[in-house]
Design an enzyme around this catalytic site. Structure first.
Site, PDB file in Angstrom:
ATOM      1  N   ASP A   1     -14.204 -14.056 -30.413  1.00  9.97           N
ATOM      2  CA  ASP A   1     -14.826 -12.898 -30.081  1.00  9.97           C
ATOM      3  C   ASP A   1     -14.157 -12.081 -28.846  1.00  9.97           C
ATOM      4  O   ASP A   1     -13.422 -12.458 -28.153  1.00  9.97           O
ATOM      5  CB  ASP A   1     -16.283 -13.353 -29.388  1.00  9.97           C
ATOM      6  CG  ASP A   1     -16.363 -14.310 -28.346  1.00  9.97           C
ATOM      7  OD1 ASP A   1     -16.133 -13.722 -27.146  1.00  9.97           O
ATOM      8  OD2 ASP A   1     -16.443 -15.417 -28.377  1.00  9.97           O
TER       9      ASP A   1
ATOM     10  N   GLU B   1      -4.055 -11.390  -4.553  1.00 11.18           N
ATOM     11  CA  GLU B   1      -3.396 -11.580  -5.985  1.00 11.18           C
ATOM     12  C   GLU B   1      -2.377 -12.598  -5.996  1.00 11.18           C
ATOM     13  O   GLU B   1      -2.407 -13.442  -6.756  1.00 11.18           O
ATOM     14  CB  GLU B   1      -3.002 -10.090  -6.826  1.00 11.18           C
ATOM     15  CG  GLU B   1      -2.732 -10.372  -7.898  1.00 11.18           C
ATOM     16  CD  GLU B   1      -3.784 -11.043  -8.885  1.00 11.18           C
ATOM     17  OE1 GLU B   1      -4.770 -10.095  -8.854  1.00 11.18           O
ATOM     18  OE2 GLU B   1      -3.631 -12.060  -9.619  1.00 11.18           O
TER      19      GLU B   1
ATOM     20  N   GLY C   1     -16.510 -18.936 -32.894  1.00 18.01           N
ATOM     21  CA  GLY C   1     -15.268 -18.274 -33.247  1.00 18.01           C
ATOM     22  C   GLY C   1     -14.745 -17.341 -32.350  1.00 18.01           C
ATOM     23  O   GLY C   1     -15.339 -17.113 -31.230  1.00 18.01           O
TER      24      GLY C   1
ATOM     25  N   ASP D   1      -2.473 -16.216  -7.873  1.00 15.76           N
ATOM     26  CA  ASP D   1      -1.501 -16.507  -8.974  1.00 15.76           C
ATOM     27  C   ASP D   1      -0.501 -17.778  -8.463  1.00 15.76           C
ATOM     28  O   ASP D   1      -0.275 -18.755  -9.220  1.00 15.76           O
ATOM     29  CB  ASP D   1      -0.589 -15.353  -9.229  1.00 15.76           C
ATOM     30  CG  ASP D   1      -1.640 -13.995  -9.707  1.00 15.76           C
ATOM     31  OD1 ASP D   1      -2.597 -14.421 -10.085  1.00 15.76           O
ATOM     32  OD2 ASP D   1      -0.891 -13.182  -9.596  1.00 15.76           O
TER      33      ASP D   1
ATOM     34  N   ASP E   1     -14.889 -23.429 -27.823  1.00 14.42           N
ATOM     35  CA  ASP E   1     -15.475 -22.236 -28.354  1.00 14.42           C
ATOM     36  C   ASP E   1     -16.285 -21.552 -27.345  1.00 14.42           C
ATOM     37  O   ASP E   1     -17.647 -22.343 -27.345  1.00 14.42           O
ATOM     38  CB  ASP E   1     -16.038 -22.282 -29.740  1.00 14.42           C
ATOM     39  CG  ASP E   1     -16.317 -20.950 -30.351  1.00 14.42           C
ATOM     40  OD1 ASP E   1     -16.063 -19.958 -29.895  1.00 14.42           O
ATOM     41  OD2 ASP E   1     -16.631 -21.046 -31.519  1.00 14.42           O
ATOM     42  N   VAL E   2     -16.297 -20.406 -26.643  1.00  7.34           N
ATOM     43  CA  VAL E   2     -17.146 -20.226 -25.803  1.00  7.34           C
ATOM     44  C   VAL E   2     -18.242 -19.142 -26.443  1.00  7.34           C
ATOM     45  O   VAL E   2     -17.615 -18.225 -27.173  1.00  7.34           O
ATOM     46  CB  VAL E   2     -16.423 -19.383 -24.701  1.00  7.34           C
ATOM     47  CG1 VAL E   2     -17.612 -18.406 -23.684  1.00  7.34           C
ATOM     48  CG2 VAL E   2     -15.752 -20.350 -23.842  1.00  7.34           C
TER      49      VAL E   2
ATOM     50  N   SER F   1      -7.612 -12.098 -13.413  1.00  2.00           N
ATOM     51  CA  SER F   1      -6.486 -12.453 -12.541  1.00  2.00           C
ATOM     52  C   SER F   1      -6.265 -13.928 -12.217  1.00  2.00           C
ATOM     53  O   SER F   1      -5.078 -14.234 -12.199  1.00  2.00           O
ATOM     54  CB  SER F   1      -6.679 -11.691 -11.007  1.00  2.00           C
ATOM     55  OG  SER F   1      -6.303 -10.554 -10.971  1.00  2.00           O
TER      56      SER F   1
END
Ligand SMILES: *[C@@H]1O[C@H](CO)[C@@H](O)[C@H](O)[C@H]1NC(C)=O
Ligand SMILES: *[C@@H]1O[C@H](CO)[C@@H](O)[C@H](O)[C@H]1NC(C)=O
Ligand SMILES: *[C@@H]1O[C@H](CO)[C@@H](O)[C@H](O)[C@H]1NC(C)=O
Ligand SMILES: *[C@@H]1O[C@H](CO)[C@@H](O)[C@H](O)[C@H]1NC(C)=O
Ligand SMILES: *[C@@H]1O[C@H](CO)[C@@H](O)[C@H](O)[C@H]1NC(C)=O
Ligand SMILES: *[C@@H]1O[C@H](CO)[C@@H](O)[C@H](O)[C@H]1NC(C)=O
Length: 613
Positions: free
Chosen positions: A592, A289, A590, A293, A571-572, A528
């Site tokens: 979701d 992690e 839009g 990051d 927009d995915v 993550s």
């Protein structure tokens, strides 16, 4: 008049706080010694909380004349300090009705908590409760608690958030790994190393340059996808941090391996440590992690901007890591949780950075008396912190509509059970707190270029859905209602809470990122990765606003959902987030509950924020 009041008094003298059962991860040991002393803490109800959303909108709604005029921590403290009425009511009850000597009652300096030096026997009579000793199944530590709940007089209960220690254990230990460390919301080994091809040997690194971003998402890919070409100009005053919990640590050798290939100006640079409860990244632990990051944020921002690292130790499994971080940022919160010999010692003395990225999940978002008051208070505290101009960003989880990677769903009898098709959806915390910006995960579609909009991840289901604990905030009302009216599957009403806060807010790439970890390059990711990527984008927006003499962006959600920002996101519309034996939610035009508003276009996002006061 008199008879009516009398009647009301008679039918509602007490308010009980039930305990459903023994909190998960704890065992009931024996009845507590009646002569033992306990510091009984009454966490007083704060003032003006009903106005918190309005206060935030006043500084965060782009249409507000006060946009960007963040509050000072002192103003926050004064505004939410429990009222004199609250203090007098609880104190009066203790001294005049319950017969506790005033010498035994102390108010903490921030005026948030009344502590009573009581014996177990006194506490039992005060709260009409039975105290038992519980033991932590993981580390064996003991804690006293009320088995079967406790009771406060009705006129007192509205002035008290909760009494500690009683029934509030702060969530099941199952969100923690066997070693007692917090588990990240993405485990790279789960999604990255299951198939043999996923760990990429160093000698093949050159191949990254020619393979597509669907095969290997490098920093270069992220730059192209998000229109992110950035050189800091405000690095001397701007700040951004990642938070790491428990034994999730990094190695400088991994950072250098990564920077050497992808970000040479960062070689030998390291994040600035902000140690919480003695957190130390030099201990042995898991590298997935923190490597992800730190490499992503430092890699995206470059050496002109320092990264801070809140390394939050978890000295005892019984301490809630969210509480530790919140207490370190705001001392008034410290009083809410166990302090001193029982736990937290870092109280409000740690620096606050402009952006904080959290890639962890803790409590499940279920209605449960042992959890709900705790998560309500945590989310309120997050709201108070973002009111001061800080942006808190969190990963939306890697379990789709189920509770993160444990894939747990909620049964009607209150149990969380993995992959049970009879269960209802469980939201992720802290991501589903309204004052957090929650980030879902996307991938470049097979064979697609970076000019094309990504799709939601298929290697794991990106977390999203609707909160059970927090109502839908006004700023996302239209966007969420549009989804519910036009695109939401026709699940039974019990499956998810249509009136809850909906998340994620946005998304960013979560698979398959190229990361150096444990001496080698690997494919890694999860939401993550998405959270720190989006945090880097917001840090870069702050850089531009600071250079223009403006405030940091702070709480960004109302702006992100406003019309002026509609073109700031890609927009995915492809993908879904299955879980609990369902297909979850489909992505749609839009907003979701899989990809939020979409992935960022940095230049448009920056310019939209620069256009605000
Ligand atoms: C609590 O009360 C006991 C006696 O009842 C006393 O010995 C002890 O010092 C008190 N502790 C605090 C912190 O006031
Ligand atoms: C980053 O931190 C280092 C070490 O504290 C300091 O020398 C440097 O000036 C900082 N960089 C910026 C841009 O503030
Ligand atoms: C971690 O190790 C490095 C290198 O040995 C050292 O400079 C640093 O002070 C250590 N940090 C902590 C918090 O112990
Ligand atoms: C709830 O139901 C599930 C499935 O039938 C069962 O496994 C679990 O033990 C039950 N939990 C409680 C608290 O009764
Ligand atoms: C789901 O509920 C049905 C109907 O009550 C039951 O027959 C089935 O065993 C349950 N499934 C699981 C996995 O508990
Ligand atoms: C749904 O959300 C609302 C608003 O937060 C809450 O009051 C209600 O209890 C939730 N319902 C369920 C079944 O969780």
């Amino acid at each position: 008049m008199v008879p009516t009041q009398l009647l009301v008094a008679l039918v509602s003298v007490v308010a009980s706080v039930a305990a459903q059962s023994i909190p998960a991860g704890w065992s009931l040991h024996h009845r507590a010694d009646p002569t033992a002393l306990i510091p009984l803490k009454f966490s007083l109800a704060q003032s003006n909380l009903e106005n918190l959303e309005a206060f935030l909108l006043d500084i965060a709604d782009p249409r507000s004349p006060n946009y960007g005029q963040h509050w000072s921590p002192a103003r926050v403290k004064e505004t939410f300090r429990p009222s004199a009425d609250t203090l007098n009511t609880v104190h009066g009850w203790l001294t005049q009705e319950a017969g506790i000597h005033a010498d035994k009652i102390k108010l903490n300096p921030d005026g948030v908590i009344l502590q009573v030096n009581a014996t177990i026997a006194e506490a039992e009579s005060l709260l009409q409760a039975e105290y038992y000793v519980y033991s932590d199944d993981e580390d064996g530590s003991a804690r006293v608690g009320c088995h079967g709940g406790y009771t406060l007089p009705q006129h007192v209960s509205k002035h008290v958030d909760f009494v500690w220690p009683t029934v509030h254990f702060g969530g099941p230990r199952r969100s923690l790994s066997a070693r007692g460390e917090a588990v990240s919301s993405s485990s790279p080994s789960r999604f990255g190393r299951e198939s043999g091809a996923s760990t990429i040997p160093i000698e093949n690194l050159a191949d990254f340059a020619t393979s597509g971003c669907d095969i290997s998402a490098t920093l270069l890919c992220l730059g192209e996808l998000y229109n992110f070409d950035f050189t800091p100009v405000s690095g001397d005053v701007n700040s951004v941090a990642v938070a790491e919990f428990g034994a999730n640590v990094y190695r400088q050798s991994d950072l250098n391996l990564f920077f050497d290939s992808f970000r040479p100006d960062q070689v030998n640079n390291t994040p600035t440590l902000i140690s919480v409860e003695g957190g130390n990244p030099n201990v042995s632990g898991s590298l997935g992690e923190a490597s992800l990051d730190i490499e992503l944020v430092m890699g995206l921002l470059g050496s002109g901007q320092n990264l801070s690292l809140y390394q939050v130790a978890q000295p005892k499994a019984s301490l809630d890591p969210t509480d530790e971080l919140l207490a370190a940022l705001d001392g008034s919160y410290c009083a809410v949780s166990p302090v001193g010999s029982e736990g937290i010692t870092d109280c409000g003395d740690k620096p606050r950075t402009n952006v904080i990225s959290i890639s962890y999940h803790f409590n499940p978002d279920i209605i449960d008396p042992s959890i709900s008051p705790v998560v309500q208070r945590q989310c309120t505290e997050i709201g108070k912190i973002v009111l001061t101009g800080i942006t808190i960003i969190a990963s939306s989880g890697d379990g789709g509509v189920a509770y993160s990677q444990s894939h747990e769903c909620l049964l009607a009898n209150g149990s969380l059970v993995a992959n049970n098709p009879n269960g209802s959806f469980v939201a992720q915390l802290p991501a589903s707190c309204s004052y957090i910006t929650a980030v879902g995960a996307t991938s470049v579609a097979p064979g697609a270029s970076t000019d094309q909009v990504e799709q939601s991840t298929t290697d794991f289901p990106s977390g999203g859905g609707f909160s059970n604990n927090f109502p839908r905030p006004q700023w996302q009302d239209a966007a969420v209602q549009n989804y519910l009216d036009n695109f939401a599957p026709d699940y039974a009403p019990s499956v998810f809470n249509r009136s809850g806060r909906a998340y994620p807010d946005v998304s960013a790439n979560g698979w398959p990122l190229v990361i150096a970890e444990g001496g080698a390059f690997v494919h890694s990711g999860g939401t993550s990765a998405s959270a720190p990527i989006f945090a880097a984008v917001i840090a870069a927006v702050n850089d531009a606003r600071i250079a223009a003499g403006k405030s940091t962006v702070g709480f960004i959600n109302p702006a992100l959902y406003s019309d002026a920002f509609a073109s700031a996101f890609n927009d995915v519309v492809v993908g879904s987030n299955p879980g609990c034996g369902t297909q979850g939610f489909p992505a749609a035009p839009g907003w979701d509950p899989v990809s939020g508003l979409g992935t960022p276009n940095f230049v448009k996002l920056r310019d939209a924020f620069l256009a605000l006061p």
